[in-house]
Design a protein around this motif. Structure first.
Motif, PDB file in Angstrom:
ATOM      1  N   ILE A  32       0.600  -1.316  -0.190  1.00  0.00           N
ATOM      2  CA  ILE A  32      -0.036  -0.038  -0.015  1.00  0.00           C
ATOM      3  C   ILE A  32       0.994   1.360  -0.192  1.00  0.00           C
ATOM      4  O   ILE A  32       1.948   1.343   0.376  1.00  0.00           O
ATOM      5  N   GLY A  33       0.542   2.162  -0.643  1.00  0.00           N
ATOM      6  CA  GLY A  33       0.944   3.705  -0.614  1.00  0.00           C
ATOM      7  C   GLY A  33       0.042   4.492   0.260  1.00  0.00           C
ATOM      8  O   GLY A  33      -1.032   4.507   0.186  1.00  0.00           O
ATOM      9  N   ILE A  34       0.735   5.199   1.203  1.00  0.00           N
ATOM     10  CA  ILE A  34       0.221   5.976   2.297  1.00  0.00           C
ATOM     11  C   ILE A  34       0.633   7.566   2.230  1.00  0.00           C
ATOM     12  O   ILE A  34       1.818   7.672   1.974  1.00  0.00           O
ATOM     13  N   SER A  35      -0.264   8.296   2.020  1.00  0.00           N
ATOM     14  CA  SER A  35       0.124   9.693   1.826  1.00  0.00           C
ATOM     15  C   SER A  35      -0.831  10.700   3.066  1.00  0.00           C
ATOM     16  O   SER A  35      -1.945  10.609   2.766  1.00  0.00           O
ATOM     17  N   ARG A  36      -0.217  11.358   3.658  1.00  0.00           N
ATOM     18  CA  ARG A  36      -1.017  12.340   4.656  1.00  0.00           C
ATOM     19  C   ARG A  36      -1.926  11.499   5.538  1.00  0.00           C
ATOM     20  O   ARG A  36      -3.355  11.857   5.398  1.00  0.00           O
ATOM     21  N   GLY A  37      -1.865  10.261   5.733  1.00  0.00           N
ATOM     22  CA  GLY A  37      -2.508   9.635   6.636  1.00  0.00           C
ATOM     23  C   GLY A  37      -3.600   8.455   5.777  1.00  0.00           C
ATOM     24  O   GLY A  37      -4.306   8.069   6.641  1.00  0.00           O
ATOM     25  N   ARG A  38      -3.563   8.742   4.691  1.00  0.00           N
ATOM     26  CA  ARG A  38      -4.625   7.814   3.985  1.00  0.00           C
ATOM     27  C   ARG A  38      -3.871   7.059   2.776  1.00  0.00           C
ATOM     28  O   ARG A  38      -2.953   7.309   2.364  1.00  0.00           O
ATOM     29  N   ILE A  39      -4.617   6.019   2.646  1.00  0.00           N
ATOM     30  CA  ILE A  39      -4.004   5.069   1.402  1.00  0.00           C
ATOM     31  C   ILE A  39      -4.440   5.650   0.196  1.00  0.00           C
ATOM     32  O   ILE A  39      -5.618   6.057  -0.298  1.00  0.00           O
ATOM     33  N   VAL A  40      -3.431   5.871  -0.820  1.00  0.00           N
ATOM     34  CA  VAL A  40      -3.481   6.508  -2.117  1.00  0.00           C
ATOM     35  C   VAL A  40      -3.364   5.403  -3.304  1.00  0.00           C
ATOM     36  O   VAL A  40      -3.841   5.547  -4.312  1.00  0.00           O
ATOM     37  N   ALA A  41      -2.715   4.213  -3.041  1.00  0.00           N
ATOM     38  CA  ALA A  41      -2.482   3.351  -3.827  1.00  0.00           C
ATOM     39  C   ALA A  41      -2.310   1.893  -3.209  1.00  0.00           C
ATOM     40  O   ALA A  41      -1.975   1.632  -2.216  1.00  0.00           O
ATOM     41  N   GLU A  42      -3.031   0.946  -3.798  1.00  0.00           N
ATOM     42  CA  GLU A  42      -2.963  -0.495  -3.522  1.00  0.00           C
ATOM     43  C   GLU A  42      -2.550  -1.271  -4.527  1.00  0.00           C
ATOM     44  O   GLU A  42      -2.773  -1.227  -5.568  1.00  0.00           O
ATOM     45  N   ASP A  46      -0.883  12.467  -5.470  1.00  0.00           N
ATOM     46  CA  ASP A  46      -1.690  11.631  -4.672  1.00  0.00           C
ATOM     47  C   ASP A  46      -2.977  11.128  -5.458  1.00  0.00           C
ATOM     48  O   ASP A  46      -3.442  10.112  -5.714  1.00  0.00           O
ATOM     49  N   ALA A  47      -3.522  12.204  -5.959  1.00  0.00           N
ATOM     50  CA  ALA A  47      -4.729  12.203  -7.098  1.00  0.00           C
ATOM     51  C   ALA A  47      -4.404  11.350  -8.167  1.00  0.00           C
ATOM     52  O   ALA A  47      -5.129  10.306  -8.754  1.00  0.00           O
ATOM     53  N   LEU A  48      -3.161  11.672  -8.703  1.00  0.00           N
ATOM     54  CA  LEU A  48      -2.781  10.779 -10.022  1.00  0.00           C
ATOM     55  C   LEU A  48      -2.469   9.331  -9.483  1.00  0.00           C
ATOM     56  O   LEU A  48      -2.695   8.270 -10.237  1.00  0.00           O
ATOM     57  N   ALA A  49      -1.983   9.012  -8.408  1.00  0.00           N
ATOM     58  CA  ALA A  49      -1.657   7.787  -7.967  1.00  0.00           C
ATOM     59  C   ALA A  49      -3.081   7.087  -7.807  1.00  0.00           C
ATOM     60  O   ALA A  49      -3.101   5.894  -8.166  1.00  0.00           O
ATOM     61  N   TRP A  50      -3.698   7.557  -7.224  1.00  0.00           N
ATOM     62  CA  TRP A  50      -5.075   6.991  -7.069  1.00  0.00           C
ATOM     63  C   TRP A  50      -5.537   6.338  -8.383  1.00  0.00           C
ATOM     64  O   TRP A  50      -6.184   5.434  -8.399  1.00  0.00           O
ATOM     65  N   VAL A  51      -5.684   7.435  -9.323  1.00  0.00           N
ATOM     66  CA  VAL A  51      -6.484   7.096 -10.423  1.00  0.00           C
ATOM     67  C   VAL A  51      -5.723   6.074 -11.217  1.00  0.00           C
ATOM     68  O   VAL A  51      -6.284   4.989 -11.734  1.00  0.00           O
ATOM     69  N   ALA A  52      -4.372   6.018 -11.321  1.00  0.00           N
ATOM     70  CA  ALA A  52      -3.479   4.985 -11.835  1.00  0.00           C
ATOM     71  C   ALA A  52      -3.741   3.462 -11.191  1.00  0.00           C
ATOM     72  O   ALA A  52      -3.809   2.583 -11.994  1.00  0.00           O
ATOM     73  N   PHE A  53      -3.575   3.574  -9.899  1.00  0.00           N
ATOM     74  CA  PHE A  53      -3.850   2.232  -9.391  1.00  0.00           C
ATOM     75  C   PHE A  53      -5.126   1.577  -9.289  1.00  0.00           C
ATOM     76  O   PHE A  53      -5.456   0.702  -8.526  1.00  0.00           O
ATOM     77  N   SER A  54      -6.246   2.711  -9.572  1.00  0.00           N
ATOM     78  CA  SER A  54      -7.363   2.118  -9.714  1.00  0.00           C
ATOM     79  C   SER A  54      -7.728   1.301 -10.947  1.00  0.00           C
ATOM     80  O   SER A  54      -8.782   0.690 -11.357  1.00  0.00           O
ATOM     81  N   SER A  55      -6.742   1.331 -12.042  1.00  0.00           N
ATOM     82  CA  SER A  55      -6.603   0.767 -13.250  1.00  0.00           C
ATOM     83  C   SER A  55      -6.163  -0.645 -13.187  1.00  0.00           C
ATOM     84  O   SER A  55      -4.775  -0.698 -12.814  1.00  0.00           O
TER      85      SER A  55
END
Length: 396
Positions: free
Chosen positions: A73-83, A355-364
């Protein structure tokens, strides 16, 4: 006369010796140290490396001693942004095994001793070699200070980044120091992550956290040249987790480098593992590179010793082995460079966008499948890359 003299009793040298002895070859392994080190920097064994350990007869023992990391998992500012999960990778081992290298070496030593109790010569330091017509004479000094000579058909340098075999063979080792520096340590695991790897994407630099056997956890922090904080202070600041400075079982600082030979095979002298290619430990692919080197070299040595085919064809096979293995090392080096770049300090206003880019990328799913197979070293290179010639160390 022995068939193969292996210099270096690390994972790649021991594995090669085991595979050769299983095929009926006469092998000696020279190891300058007398005991296995108490601490270990390298801990990751990727699926191709696990396949090799199974071939060497210690796969099940390795699995029983290690921790299977099946996701991160990737964590930024206390929340998971990538799995990222490894369940979809094309392997019978869809995970990275966390097993300290010193324990891997112990298992390999036990296996080698069971095959040939006299194969491993501890406390024996390689000195030099001379090439004759069809064989090599090597000199080494034993623990009692007596110089010994060994006649062999092949000499294998598996003796690490400061390889004496490479130096005696006058093989250039070219590359460069990299700017990234890290501090790492092992502590009792006080997190709830279990067998999950956690990457904390802090503006001051990445902090990585990996499970270890024995309910321990490794923490690795990127550090600047002027950083004076301790590892527990950095972990607390960047992750919010607390580790007890008095309970660490290993603490180390390290720099990063990329070096490589131009070719691994030089007649009857062959270099493998870190003696042939040194990459950044970020990503943990170095040990697996060396294990696969050993597994792919073994059948070539066996064929050459058995006189299977004309020498010109065998030379071509050794050259192809060198080309493909150095290409694999370059791929791992590129991946390590990318990992380090993504882990460097980031301008604070850009953190949200990252963080937003990581969330979008790792949602694919296609993206996560590609990243998972690349990270675990299970993605096959294209045929054009497989056929590419080696133009120099870590050429793009």
């Amino acid at each position: 006369m022995i068939d193969v003299l292996v210099v270096g009793g690390g994972p790649s040298g021991l594995t090669l010796a085991i595979l050769l002895i299983e095929a009926g070859c006469q092998v000696k392994v020279l190891e300058s140290r007398t005991v296995v080190g108490e601490h270990s920097r390298a801990i990751g064994i990727h699926p191709p490396g696990l396949d090799v350990l199974h071939r060497a007869g210690i796969g099940e023992a390795a699995l029983a001693n290690g921790v299977r990391i099946g996701s991160g998992i990737g964590i930024s500012r206390g929340r998971i942004v990538a799995e990222l999960g490894f369940g979809s990778i094309p392997s019978s081992h869809p995970f990275v095994l966390s097993l300290p290298q010193n324990r891997t070496v112990e298992l390999l030593r036990e296996r080698l001793h069971g095959l040939d109790p006299r194969a491993l010569m501890l406390g024996t330091e390689f000195l030099s070699f001379a090439t004759h017509q069809g064989f090599i004479t090597s000199r080494a000094v034993g623990p009692e200070g007596v110089v010994k000579s060994f006649d062999c058909h092949f000499l294998i340098g598996a003796d690490g980044t400061r390889s004496r075999v490479r130096k005696e063979a006058v093989v250039p080792f070219q590359g460069s120091e990299l700017p990234d520096r890290y501090i790492m340590g092992d502590y009792p695991d006080g997190t709830t992550y279990g067998a999950v790897a956690a990457l904390f994407l802090h503006p001051q630099g990445i902090t990585e956290s990996f499970p270890l056997p024995g309910n321990k956890r490794r923490w690795v922090c990127w550090v600047g040249t002027r950083e004076t904080a301790s590892l527990p202070e950095l972990v607390a600041r960047r992750t919010g987790h607390l580790v007890d400075a008095g309970e660490n079982t290993m603490l180390s600082r390290f720099t990063t480098r990329e070096f490589s030979v131009g070719a691994m095979a030089h007649g009857h002298v062959v270099l493998i593992g870190d003696a042939a290619h040194e990459i950044s430990p970020i990503g943990g692919q170095g040990m697996t590179l060396g294990l696969v080197d050993a597994a792919e070299l073994a059948p070539l040595l066996i064929a050459a010793l058995n006189g299977a085919g004309p020498r010109t064809r065998l030379d071509d096979q050794f050259n192809r082995f060198s080309t493909l293995r150095l290409a694999a090392a370059r791929r791992a080096a590129r991946q390590a460079r990318l990992n380090m770049k993504l882990g460097r300090p980031l301008w604070s206003p850009a953190v949200g966008l990252r963080d937003a880019l990581a969330w979008v990328a790792f949602s694919s799913k296609p993206v996560t499948d590609w990243v998972a197979s690349t990270f675990t070293m299970t993605r096959e290179p294209s045929k054009s890359r497989q056929k590419a010639r080696v133009n120099g160390p870590y050429a793009p």
